[in-house]
Design a protein around this motif. Structure first.
Motif, PDB file in Angstrom:
ATOM      1  N   HIS A 314       0.868  -1.171   0.000  1.00 42.67           N
ATOM      2  CA  HIS A 314       0.000   0.000   0.000  1.00 42.67           C
ATOM      3  C   HIS A 314       0.912   1.230   0.000  1.00 42.67           C
ATOM      4  CE1 HIS A 314      -3.552  -2.326   2.048  1.00 42.67           C
ATOM      5  NE2 HIS A 314      -3.234  -2.790   0.850  1.00 42.67           N
ATOM      6  N   ILE A 315       0.967   1.922  -1.116  1.00 45.03           N
ATOM      7  CA  ILE A 315       1.860   3.072  -1.279  1.00 45.03           C
ATOM      8  C   ILE A 315       1.058   4.350  -1.075  1.00 45.03           C
ATOM      9  CG2 ILE A 315       3.504   4.223  -2.782  1.00 45.03           C
ATOM     10  CD1 ILE A 315       4.245   1.316  -2.027  1.00 45.03           C
ATOM     11  N   PHE A 316       1.537   5.204  -0.165  1.00 47.21           N
ATOM     12  CA  PHE A 316       0.876   6.464   0.130  1.00 47.21           C
ATOM     13  C   PHE A 316       1.809   7.625  -0.207  1.00 47.21           C
ATOM     14  CE2 PHE A 316      -0.854   3.330   3.023  1.00 47.21           C
ATOM     15  CZ  PHE A 316      -2.223   3.564   2.991  1.00 47.21           C
ATOM     16  N   PRO A 317       1.467   8.495  -1.149  1.00 44.99           N
ATOM     17  CA  PRO A 317       2.257   9.721  -1.317  1.00 44.99           C
ATOM     18  C   PRO A 317       2.128  10.555  -0.047  1.00 44.99           C
ATOM     19  CG  PRO A 317       0.751   9.362  -3.163  1.00 44.99           C
ATOM     20  CD  PRO A 317       0.346   8.421  -2.085  1.00 44.99           C
ATOM     21  N   TYR A 318       3.225  11.034   0.461  1.00 46.84           N
ATOM     22  CA  TYR A 318       3.172  11.840   1.690  1.00 46.84           C
ATOM     23  C   TYR A 318       2.327  13.090   1.472  1.00 46.84           C
ATOM     24  CZ  TYR A 318       4.301  15.069   5.371  1.00 46.84           C
ATOM     25  OH  TYR A 318       4.185  15.966   6.399  1.00 46.84           O
ATOM     26  N   SER A 319       1.490  13.388   2.462  1.00 46.14           N
ATOM     27  CA  SER A 319       0.770  14.657   2.470  1.00 46.14           C
ATOM     28  C   SER A 319       0.823  15.214   3.878  1.00 46.14           C
ATOM     29  CB  SER A 319      -0.684  14.480   2.017  1.00 46.14           C
ATOM     30  OG  SER A 319      -1.404  13.635   2.891  1.00 46.14           O
ATOM     31  N   PRO A 320       1.152  16.501   4.029  1.00 42.17           N
ATOM     32  CA  PRO A 320       1.284  17.087   5.369  1.00 42.17           C
ATOM     33  C   PRO A 320      -0.063  17.219   6.060  1.00 42.17           C
ATOM     34  CG  PRO A 320       1.522  18.773   3.676  1.00 42.17           C
ATOM     35  CD  PRO A 320       1.436  17.466   2.960  1.00 42.17           C
ATOM     36  N   ARG A 321      -0.167  16.647   7.253  1.00 46.44           N
ATOM     37  CA  ARG A 321      -1.393  16.756   8.040  1.00 46.44           C
ATOM     38  C   ARG A 321      -1.209  17.854   9.076  1.00 46.44           C
ATOM     39  NH1 ARG A 321      -5.091  16.241   6.752  1.00 46.44           N
ATOM     40  NH2 ARG A 321      -6.376  14.854   7.995  1.00 46.44           N
ATOM     41  N   ALA A 322      -2.126  18.776   9.130  1.00 43.45           N
ATOM     42  CA  ALA A 322      -2.029  19.922  10.026  1.00 43.45           C
ATOM     43  C   ALA A 322      -1.833  19.459  11.472  1.00 43.45           C
ATOM     44  CB  ALA A 322      -3.293  20.771   9.919  1.00 43.45           C
ATOM     45  N   GLY A 323      -0.908  20.104  12.164  1.00 39.79           N
ATOM     46  CA  GLY A 323      -0.665  19.801  13.561  1.00 39.79           C
ATOM     47  C   GLY A 323       0.356  18.719  13.812  1.00 39.79           C
ATOM     48  N   THR A 324       0.849  18.075  12.762  1.00 36.12           N
ATOM     49  CA  THR A 324       1.857  17.031  12.934  1.00 36.12           C
ATOM     50  C   THR A 324       3.255  17.617  12.778  1.00 36.12           C
ATOM     51  OG1 THR A 324       1.819  16.423  10.587  1.00 36.12           O
ATOM     52  CG2 THR A 324       0.291  15.264  12.054  1.00 36.12           C
TER      53      THR A 324
END
Length: 411
Positions: A314-324
């Motif tokens: 399962h490949i996930f392109p990184y995406s910035p999650r607010a607050g992390t």
């Protein structure tokens, strides 16, 4: 979804959501309501949630539309403000009967204050050949890229007796495969009296129920102890399929992710698993384009596909999650993230194709799924086969691989 349908639940994201959606389906009964059980693991998941909301409103203009799940828990105001949405219900509230008779526009409590979880499980999973059983919820770890703890809260476990009773009932209802689910499944138990482990829970399930096939959702490899390892490799009712939360294959990136394992530990674990039970198929979650990732780091992660024999990637392109924390790190250009995700998927596709081709001539026991001409083998390979009754287990000989699936005929 027809305009005359009632009590419809649209489940996005993980298997835990799928399990909880069955309970929601029971709670809403025949009311004219559409429930979106949302996901927030990535920005794309949130975008898909909003897309599903708008589509549901177009298709069911007169129905009450309720949004729940992680995206709703993390941004209740944002979803309440959508003109298509009638109500927002939090992750803790969505499994309570009173939430589905309330008219409050938003029922969302502080998820971090939730200290217990219970087996809020449907009597059966009529729409699915396999049944999903929640045994754990929440997460105590704080990986730098992950916002899910803010949607699910701290780790909490379902008492073993309640799990066993639920599985026994599902087996009696005709389910031949059970999937144990959780947000951080391998953290099961320390909050319960006696601090049981996941391995102890599984032993109790196998001893006290007649479940034929037991599958686990994603595991944190660093938490696989000797008891769990022995079950995965020696117990035949445990299916030969292990899905690991690896995320990256470079030690520096793993450290910046605040993961608790090294690349070498992942490779060593898979080597041990395969030595003990060669037919085990390895799956993994992997993030492409994490902040600060250089090409050399990305190459190490690509190599992990082969080094860990990952056939269900399962490949996930990184995406910035607010607050992390990762959202505050130096970000890569979107084009670079997209290209690295594509390269990972290409490597994973090659590895998977070779594995599928190697299944030719083998005999597999396949749980038949709707509409009756497909299903999954114990190693989670998808198999196409002649029509069978849904929910039965067919024994087939694999003739060939085609379009990412196996073709089987009666053995």
């Amino acid at each position: 979804m027809s305009s005359s349908a009632v009590g419809h639940v649209i489940s996005l994201g993980c298997r835990l959501n799928l399990a909880e959606s069955e309970t929601i389906r029971t709670l809403i009964a025949s009311n004219d309501v559409v429930v979106i059980n949302s996901c927030a693991v990535t920005n794309e998941a949130v975008r898909q949630t909003r897309k599903a909301i708008r589509r549901a409103r177009r298709e069911r203009p007169a129905a009450q539309l309720v949004v729940t799940g992680c995206a709703a828990q993390m941004d209740p105001a944002g979803f309440t403000a959508m003109p298509e949405v009638d109500r927002v219900v939090g992750n803790a509230e969505k499994l309570l009967p009173a939430s589905w008779t309330s008219h409050a526009p938003a029922l969302v409590q502080d998820i971090m204050a939730v200290r217990q979880t219970a087996p809020h499980l449907a009597a059966s999973f009529s729409a699915h050949a396999r049944a999903f059983v929640e045994v754990q919820n929440g997460c105590d770890h704080r990986c730098t890229f992950c916002a899910i703890p803010f949607g699910r809260g701290n780790s909490r476990s379902v008492p073993a007796g309640a799990v066993v009773d639920r599985i026994a009932a599902l087996v009696d209802a005709g389910h031949r495969e059970i999937v144990l689910t959780g947000v951080d499944l391998t953290s099961y138990g320390p909050d319960l009296p006696g601090a049981p482990t996941l391995g102890l829970l599984i032993e109790r399930i196998l001893t006290r129920t007649k479940v034929e096939r037991l599958r686990l959702s994603s595991l944190d490899g660093i938490e696989i102890d000797d008891r769990l390892f022995a079950l995965l490799t020696q117990e035949q009712r445990m299916l030969p399929h292990v899905h690991l939360s690896l995320q990256a294959g470079d030690d520096l990136i793993l450290k910046r992710m605040k993961r608790r394992h090294s690349r070498g530990q992942s490779v060593a674990l898979v080597e041990r698993l395969k030595r003990a039970r060669p037919e085990i198929a390895i799956g993994a979650d992997i993030i492409a384009g994490f902040p600060t990732e250089a090409e050399a780091h990305a190459a190490n992660t690509r190599a992990l596909i082969d080094d860990c024999d990952i056939v269900h990637a399962h490949i996930f392109p990184y995406s910035p999650r607010a607050g992390t924390p990762a959202a505050r790190m130096p970000q890569l250009p979107p084009a670079t993230i997209t290209a690295r995700a594509a390269a990972l998927r290409a490597s994973a596709a090659r590895r998977r194709a070779a594995w599928l081709d190697a299944q030719r001539g083998t005999v597999q026991r396949v749980l038949v799924e709707r509409p009756g001409d497909r299903g999954h083998a114990g190693n989670f390979a998808e198999v196409r086969l002649p029509p069978h009754e849904v929910g039965t287990i067919a024994t087939v000989k694999i003739e060939r691989a085609q379009d990412g699936k196996l073709i089987g005929m009666p053995a």
